[in-house]
Design a protein around this motif. Structure first.
Motif, PDB file in Angstrom:
ATOM      1  N   THR A 161      61.063  27.806  52.232  1.00  0.00           N
ATOM      2  CA  THR A 161      60.719  28.215  50.780  1.00  0.00           C
ATOM      3  C   THR A 161      59.778  27.602  50.224  1.00  0.00           C
ATOM      4  N   VAL A 162      59.682  26.277  50.199  1.00  0.00           N
ATOM      5  CA  VAL A 162      58.531  25.275  49.336  1.00  0.00           C
ATOM      6  C   VAL A 162      57.334  25.750  50.274  1.00  0.00           C
ATOM      7  N   TYR A 163      57.218  26.038  51.565  1.00  0.00           N
ATOM      8  CA  TYR A 163      56.067  26.337  52.410  1.00  0.00           C
ATOM      9  C   TYR A 163      55.573  27.590  51.608  1.00  0.00           C
ATOM     10  N   SER A 164      56.399  28.467  51.560  1.00  0.00           N
ATOM     11  CA  SER A 164      55.844  29.896  50.867  1.00  0.00           C
ATOM     12  C   SER A 164      55.392  29.740  49.519  1.00  0.00           C
ATOM     13  N   ILE A 165      55.917  28.880  48.689  1.00  0.00           N
ATOM     14  CA  ILE A 165      55.524  28.617  47.457  1.00  0.00           C
ATOM     15  C   ILE A 165      54.280  27.818  47.260  1.00  0.00           C
ATOM     16  N   VAL A 166      53.939  27.064  48.112  1.00  0.00           N
ATOM     17  CA  VAL A 166      52.799  26.182  48.268  1.00  0.00           C
ATOM     18  C   VAL A 166      51.502  27.079  48.819  1.00  0.00           C
ATOM     19  N   LEU A 167      52.059  28.001  49.956  1.00  0.00           N
ATOM     20  CA  LEU A 167      51.139  28.958  50.321  1.00  0.00           C
ATOM     21  C   LEU A 167      50.662  30.041  49.290  1.00  0.00           C
ATOM     22  N   SER A 168      51.563  30.401  48.628  1.00  0.00           N
ATOM     23  CA  SER A 168      51.213  31.352  47.359  1.00  0.00           C
ATOM     24  C   SER A 168      50.329  30.742  46.393  1.00  0.00           C
ATOM     25  N   LEU A 169      50.447  29.712  45.787  1.00  0.00           N
ATOM     26  CA  LEU A 169      49.651  28.763  45.048  1.00  0.00           C
ATOM     27  C   LEU A 169      48.158  28.805  45.482  1.00  0.00           C
ATOM     28  N   PHE A 170      48.174  28.529  46.843  1.00  0.00           N
ATOM     29  CA  PHE A 170      46.810  28.246  47.560  1.00  0.00           C
ATOM     30  C   PHE A 170      46.135  29.800  47.619  1.00  0.00           C
ATOM     31  N   ALA A 171      46.836  30.814  47.730  1.00  0.00           N
ATOM     32  CA  ALA A 171      46.283  32.093  47.680  1.00  0.00           C
ATOM     33  C   ALA A 171      45.690  32.622  46.314  1.00  0.00           C
ATOM     34  N   PHE A 172      46.630  31.921  45.164  1.00  0.00           N
ATOM     35  CA  PHE A 172      45.867  32.445  43.803  1.00  0.00           C
ATOM     36  C   PHE A 172      44.728  31.586  43.551  1.00  0.00           C
ATOM     37  N   LEU A 173      44.647  30.030  44.127  1.00  0.00           N
ATOM     38  CA  LEU A 173      43.346  29.395  44.069  1.00  0.00           C
ATOM     39  C   LEU A 173      42.217  30.308  44.738  1.00  0.00           C
ATOM     40  N   CYS A 174      42.292  30.865  45.956  1.00  0.00           N
ATOM     41  CA  CYS A 174      41.454  31.709  46.695  1.00  0.00           C
ATOM     42  C   CYS A 174      41.241  32.883  45.886  1.00  0.00           C
ATOM     43  N   LEU A 175      41.939  33.368  45.022  1.00  0.00           N
ATOM     44  CA  LEU A 175      41.823  34.542  44.223  1.00  0.00           C
ATOM     45  C   LEU A 175      40.884  34.307  43.058  1.00  0.00           C
ATOM     46  N   TYR A 176      40.859  32.844  42.604  1.00  0.00           N
ATOM     47  CA  TYR A 176      39.710  32.376  41.568  1.00  0.00           C
ATOM     48  C   TYR A 176      38.673  32.524  42.071  1.00  0.00           C
ATOM     49  N   ARG A 177      38.366  31.804  43.416  1.00  0.00           N
ATOM     50  CA  ARG A 177      37.350  31.921  44.220  1.00  0.00           C
ATOM     51  C   ARG A 177      36.560  33.254  44.200  1.00  0.00           C
ATOM     52  N   ALA A 178      37.224  34.168  44.724  1.00  0.00           N
ATOM     53  CA  ALA A 178      36.922  35.397  44.578  1.00  0.00           C
ATOM     54  C   ALA A 178      36.451  36.169  43.342  1.00  0.00           C
ATOM     55  N   TYR A 179      36.969  35.551  42.140  1.00  0.00           N
ATOM     56  CA  TYR A 179      36.689  36.258  41.027  1.00  0.00           C
ATOM     57  C   TYR A 179      35.443  35.347  40.613  1.00  0.00           C
ATOM     58  N   ALA A 180      35.187  33.984  40.808  1.00  0.00           N
ATOM     59  CA  ALA A 180      34.284  33.342  40.117  1.00  0.00           C
ATOM     60  C   ALA A 180      33.205  32.798  41.359  1.00  0.00           C
ATOM     61  N   GLY A 181      33.168  33.229  42.394  1.00  0.00           N
ATOM     62  CA  GLY A 181      32.450  32.956  43.491  1.00  0.00           C
ATOM     63  C   GLY A 181      31.028  33.493  43.221  1.00  0.00           C
TER      64      GLY A 181
END
Length: 88
Positions: free
Chosen positions: A7-27
């Motif tokens: 569960t903790v791994y899933s939460i951390v992985l989700s947070l990293f995915a949102f960081l990548c979403l920011y990079r996709a927006y602001a890249g």
């Protein structure tokens, strides 16, 4: 593995995915956006596999494999379009 660790791994992985979403927006370049979308696709595939382990439903593994193939094909198609300006 225990469910708490997954569960903790899933939460951390989700947070990293949102960081990548920011990079996709602001890249600044299109290549940055393509790579970040590919990373998001990979992270979602792993999240689906973790959910399959947590819920003990093997059908989710099939969904993860199909999602990974679709993400790969989409990345190849977008990369080819960026390089040549057409898909054929």
């Amino acid at each position: 593995m225990s469910t708490t660790v997954l569960t903790v791994y899933s939460i951390v992985l989700s947070l990293f995915a949102f960081l990548c979403l920011y990079r996709a927006y602001a890249g600044p370049t299109t290549a940055d956006r393509v790579v970040s979308i590919n990373v998001i696709s990979t992270k979602v595939t792993v999240l689906i596999a973790v959910i399959a382990v947590l819920t003990e439903q093997n059908a989710f593994i099939d969904v993860a494999v199909i999602y990974a193939m679709m993400g790969f094909i989409a990345t190849i198609a977008v990369s080819k379009y960026i390089e040549k300006g057409k898909l054929y």
